[in-house]
Scaffold this motif. Structure first.
Motif, PDB file in Angstrom:
ATOM      1  N   ALA A  41       0.828  -1.207   0.000  1.00  0.00           N
ATOM      2  CA  ALA A  41       0.000   0.000   0.000  1.00  0.00           C
ATOM      3  C   ALA A  41       0.862   1.256   0.000  1.00  0.00           C
ATOM      4  CB  ALA A  41      -0.935  -0.008   1.209  1.00  0.00           C
ATOM      5  N   LEU A  42       1.911   1.260   0.821  1.00  0.00           N
ATOM      6  CA  LEU A  42       2.745   2.446   0.922  1.00  0.00           C
ATOM      7  C   LEU A  42       3.639   2.640  -0.295  1.00  0.00           C
ATOM      8  CD1 LEU A  42       3.480   2.144   4.711  1.00  0.00           C
ATOM      9  CD2 LEU A  42       2.314   4.045   3.609  1.00  0.00           C
ATOM     10  N   LEU A  43       3.769   1.610  -1.115  1.00  0.00           N
ATOM     11  CA  LEU A  43       4.508   1.722  -2.381  1.00  0.00           C
ATOM     12  C   LEU A  43       3.558   1.876  -3.570  1.00  0.00           C
ATOM     13  CD1 LEU A  43       7.409  -0.830  -1.797  1.00  0.00           C
ATOM     14  CD2 LEU A  43       7.549   1.668  -1.869  1.00  0.00           C
ATOM     15  N   GLY A  44       2.272   2.083  -3.294  1.00  0.00           N
ATOM     16  CA  GLY A  44       1.320   2.353  -4.364  1.00  0.00           C
ATOM     17  C   GLY A  44       0.950   1.152  -5.196  1.00  0.00           C
ATOM     18  N   VAL A  45       1.053  -0.041  -4.606  1.00  0.00           N
ATOM     19  CA  VAL A  45       0.765  -1.289  -5.310  1.00  0.00           C
ATOM     20  C   VAL A  45      -0.495  -1.917  -4.723  1.00  0.00           C
ATOM     21  CG1 VAL A  45       1.610  -3.630  -5.746  1.00  0.00           C
ATOM     22  CG2 VAL A  45       3.184  -1.703  -5.879  1.00  0.00           C
ATOM     23  N   HIS A  46      -1.360  -2.456  -5.592  1.00  0.00           N
ATOM     24  CA  HIS A  46      -2.561  -3.145  -5.116  1.00  0.00           C
ATOM     25  C   HIS A  46      -2.180  -4.558  -4.674  1.00  0.00           C
ATOM     26  CE1 HIS A  46      -6.797  -4.327  -4.857  1.00  0.00           C
ATOM     27  NE2 HIS A  46      -6.408  -5.473  -5.394  1.00  0.00           N
ATOM     28  N   ALA A  47      -2.574  -4.927  -3.442  1.00  0.00           N
ATOM     29  CA  ALA A  47      -2.231  -6.233  -2.889  1.00  0.00           C
ATOM     30  C   ALA A  47      -3.340  -7.241  -3.122  1.00  0.00           C
ATOM     31  CB  ALA A  47      -1.962  -6.108  -1.395  1.00  0.00           C
ATOM     32  N   CYS A  48      -2.976  -8.395  -3.671  1.00  0.00           N
ATOM     33  CA  CYS A  48      -3.853  -9.563  -3.725  1.00  0.00           C
ATOM     34  C   CYS A  48      -3.266 -10.617  -2.787  1.00  0.00           C
ATOM     35  CB  CYS A  48      -3.948 -10.114  -5.142  1.00  0.00           C
ATOM     36  SG  CYS A  48      -4.615  -8.945  -6.341  1.00  0.00           S
ATOM     37  N   VAL A  49      -4.115 -11.503  -2.266  1.00  0.00           N
ATOM     38  CA  VAL A  49      -3.698 -12.390  -1.189  1.00  0.00           C
ATOM     39  C   VAL A  49      -4.171 -13.818  -1.425  1.00  0.00           C
ATOM     40  CG1 VAL A  49      -4.003 -12.897   1.262  1.00  0.00           C
ATOM     41  CG2 VAL A  49      -3.664 -10.543   0.518  1.00  0.00           C
ATOM     42  N   ALA A  50      -3.278 -14.779  -1.202  1.00  0.00           N
ATOM     43  CA  ALA A  50      -3.638 -16.184  -1.064  1.00  0.00           C
ATOM     44  C   ALA A  50      -3.149 -16.623   0.309  1.00  0.00           C
ATOM     45  CB  ALA A  50      -3.007 -17.037  -2.161  1.00  0.00           C
ATOM     46  N   VAL A  51      -4.081 -16.841   1.231  1.00  0.00           N
ATOM     47  CA  VAL A  51      -3.730 -17.174   2.609  1.00  0.00           C
ATOM     48  C   VAL A  51      -3.372 -18.654   2.704  1.00  0.00           C
ATOM     49  CG1 VAL A  51      -4.504 -17.184   5.004  1.00  0.00           C
ATOM     50  CG2 VAL A  51      -5.311 -15.401   3.445  1.00  0.00           C
ATOM     51  N   THR A  52      -2.221 -18.942   3.322  1.00  0.00           N
ATOM     52  CA  THR A  52      -1.747 -20.326   3.458  1.00  0.00           C
ATOM     53  C   THR A  52      -1.958 -20.884   4.862  1.00  0.00           C
ATOM     54  OG1 THR A  52       0.466 -19.596   4.066  1.00  0.00           O
ATOM     55  CG2 THR A  52       0.033 -19.945   1.707  1.00  0.00           C
ATOM     56  N   ALA A  53      -2.002 -20.007   5.859  1.00  0.00           N
ATOM     57  CA  ALA A  53      -2.127 -20.437   7.247  1.00  0.00           C
ATOM     58  C   ALA A  53      -2.585 -19.263   8.091  1.00  0.00           C
ATOM     59  CB  ALA A  53      -0.793 -20.963   7.778  1.00  0.00           C
ATOM     60  N   VAL A  54      -3.225 -19.584   9.190  1.00  0.00           N
ATOM     61  CA  VAL A  54      -3.605 -18.574  10.178  1.00  0.00           C
ATOM     62  C   VAL A  54      -2.801 -18.851  11.434  1.00  0.00           C
ATOM     63  CG1 VAL A  54      -5.479 -17.622  11.561  1.00  0.00           C
ATOM     64  CG2 VAL A  54      -5.929 -18.355   9.210  1.00  0.00           C
ATOM     65  N   THR A  55      -1.929 -17.930  11.797  1.00  0.00           N
ATOM     66  CA  THR A  55      -1.086 -18.139  12.968  1.00  0.00           C
ATOM     67  C   THR A  55      -1.713 -17.530  14.214  1.00  0.00           C
ATOM     68  OG1 THR A  55       0.210 -16.098  12.794  1.00  0.00           O
ATOM     69  CG2 THR A  55       0.957 -17.992  11.482  1.00  0.00           C
ATOM     70  N   VAL A  56      -1.340 -18.109  15.330  1.00  0.00           N
ATOM     71  CA  VAL A  56      -1.682 -17.562  16.642  1.00  0.00           C
ATOM     72  C   VAL A  56      -0.365 -17.052  17.210  1.00  0.00           C
ATOM     73  CG1 VAL A  56      -2.644 -18.048  18.920  1.00  0.00           C
ATOM     74  CG2 VAL A  56      -3.506 -19.281  16.909  1.00  0.00           C
ATOM     75  N   GLN A  57      -0.150 -15.741  17.137  1.00  0.00           N
ATOM     76  CA  GLN A  57       1.143 -15.211  17.574  1.00  0.00           C
ATOM     77  C   GLN A  57       1.005 -13.786  18.071  1.00  0.00           C
ATOM     78  OE1 GLN A  57       4.231 -14.069  14.572  1.00  0.00           O
ATOM     79  NE2 GLN A  57       2.825 -15.028  13.090  1.00  0.00           N
ATOM     80  N   ASN A  58       2.018 -13.393  18.844  1.00  0.00           N
ATOM     81  CA  ASN A  58       2.117 -12.029  19.330  1.00  0.00           C
ATOM     82  C   ASN A  58       3.593 -11.636  19.306  1.00  0.00           C
ATOM     83  OD1 ASN A  58       3.180 -13.398  21.568  1.00  0.00           O
ATOM     84  ND2 ASN A  58       1.231 -13.319  22.678  1.00  0.00           N
ATOM     85  N   THR A  59       3.980 -10.655  20.073  1.00  0.00           N
ATOM     86  CA  THR A  59       5.362 -10.177  19.991  1.00  0.00           C
ATOM     87  C   THR A  59       6.368 -11.086  20.681  1.00  0.00           C
ATOM     88  OG1 THR A  59       5.202  -8.829  22.000  1.00  0.00           O
ATOM     89  CG2 THR A  59       4.536  -7.792  19.920  1.00  0.00           C
ATOM     90  N   VAL A  60       5.901 -12.068  21.444  1.00  0.00           N
ATOM     91  CA  VAL A  60       6.832 -12.947  22.163  1.00  0.00           C
ATOM     92  C   VAL A  60       6.944 -14.334  21.550  1.00  0.00           C
ATOM     93  CG1 VAL A  60       6.554 -11.717  24.344  1.00  0.00           C
ATOM     94  CG2 VAL A  60       5.077 -13.655  23.837  1.00  0.00           C
ATOM     95  N   GLY A  61       6.100 -14.670  20.573  1.00  0.00           N
ATOM     96  CA  GLY A  61       6.233 -15.975  19.950  1.00  0.00           C
ATOM     97  C   GLY A  61       4.990 -16.424  19.217  1.00  0.00           C
ATOM     98  N   VAL A  62       5.125 -17.591  18.602  1.00  0.00           N
ATOM     99  CA  VAL A  62       4.016 -18.221  17.872  1.00  0.00           C
ATOM    100  C   VAL A  62       3.476 -19.346  18.744  1.00  0.00           C
ATOM    101  CG1 VAL A  62       3.334 -19.455  15.785  1.00  0.00           C
ATOM    102  CG2 VAL A  62       5.083 -17.668  15.659  1.00  0.00           C
ATOM    103  N   GLN A  63       2.221 -19.241  19.113  1.00  0.00           N
ATOM    104  CA  GLN A  63       1.618 -20.255  19.969  1.00  0.00           C
ATOM    105  C   GLN A  63       0.960 -21.388  19.180  1.00  0.00           C
ATOM    106  OE1 GLN A  63       0.586 -16.682  20.768  1.00  0.00           O
ATOM    107  NE2 GLN A  63       2.639 -16.740  21.660  1.00  0.00           N
TER     108      GLN A  63
END
Length: 286
Positions: A41-63
């Motif tokens: 977005a900040l480089l003026g490009v339209h983003a398309c997405v193919a989601v591979t996984a949904v993670t459960v994570q925060n700043t201290v790790g991936v749960q």
């Protein structure tokens, strides 16, 4: 190449360049699809997405994480590319061998990858910055044999280099050995990112196409807030490739972009804060 790190932006009402990210969702918002979409977005490009996984994570790790069915990942790719069209594609977290195989097959069908119309940036995400695994161990062989050989450019960090090639990069010589090993796996260009090489006050990245060497050296940014740095660099590379930049120029642009993001990184939660591409917003006049 512009000194202020801006890519050409489509005027209002005109379709911008489009880039597809094939990656996992980061619930903490620092890396993965979230980091990619901020950069696009900040480089003026339209983003398309193919989601591979949904993670459960925060700043201290991936749960934990839940994989998306491989056929659904491939279907997302086909749906986007056959309707919207894309000028570049990048991969991030792919989680498993079946997902990697589905992505590689879809790339072949859709003209994505080296020697094809649409360039492919492979960021071979194997583990989080905290060391939590994000790719099944048995999937490494599939990554080596199926996805890296179709990459326009592959962009591992040093931990990923060691997992993929078996080479522990400790100096300039072993960094070159690793780049050669990655190139032998089939990637058109191999980028070895030296950000984790703590023997220098600089952050040296090395790019190799089997014949030519390009080194990108920037001062090491002293920050503990570097979550999403690899994703951001790969996304910026893909955005530049979508604008027709040759690979070395795209990497140079992306390296300078992520350096600015590290300079502006901010604390978040109890652990590592994210690379911050929002510096671009504060740099805008008015």
């Amino acid at each position: 190449m512009t000194d202020d790190l801006r890519l050409p932006t489509a005027p209002p009402g005109v379709t911008p360049r489009r880039v597809l990210t094939i990656a996992g969702s980061d619930s903490g918002g620092g890396a993965g699809i979230q980091a990619d979409m901020r950069t696009f977005a900040l480089l003026g490009v339209h983003a398309c997405v193919a989601v591979t996984a949904v993670t459960v994570q925060n700043t201290v790790g991936v749960q934990g994480f839940a994989e998306i069915a491989p056929e659904t990942v491939a279907a997302q790719m086909h749906s986007v590319v056959t309707d919207i069209g894309v000028e570049a594609v990048k991969t991030g977290m792919l989680a498993s061998a079946p997902i990697i195989e589905a992505v590689a097959a879809a790339c072949a069908d859709l003209g994505i990858g080296r020697d094809r119309p649409v360039p492919l940036v492979v960021d071979p995400v194997c583990a989080s910055m905290h060391g939590d695994p994000l790719l099944a161990a048995e999937a490494l062989d599939t990554l080596r044999s199926t996805l890296i050989p179709i990459a326009t450019v592959v962009t591992p960090n040093l931990d990923e280099v060691r997992l993929i090639t078996g080479i522990d990069v400790v100096d300039a010589g072993t960094e070159r050995d690793a780049a050669r090993a990655l190139h032998r796996l089939g990637a058109q260009w191999a980028l070895v990112k030296g950000g984790h090489l703590r023997t220098s006050t600089q952050s040296p990245d090395l790019l190799f196409d089997g014949e030519h060497w390009h080194e990108f050296v920037h001062p090491r940014i002293d920050t503990g807030h570097d979550h999403g740095a690899g994703d951001t660099l790969a996304a910026a590379t893909a955005a530049a490739l979508a604008h027709g930049y040759p690979v070395p120029e795209a990497i140079d642009f992306a390296k300078r972009w992520v350096t600015r993001g590290l300079e502006a990184a901010y604390p978040l939660g109890a652990g590592h804060g994210p690379v911050n591409p929002l510096w671009r917003v504060s740099d805008r006049p008015g």
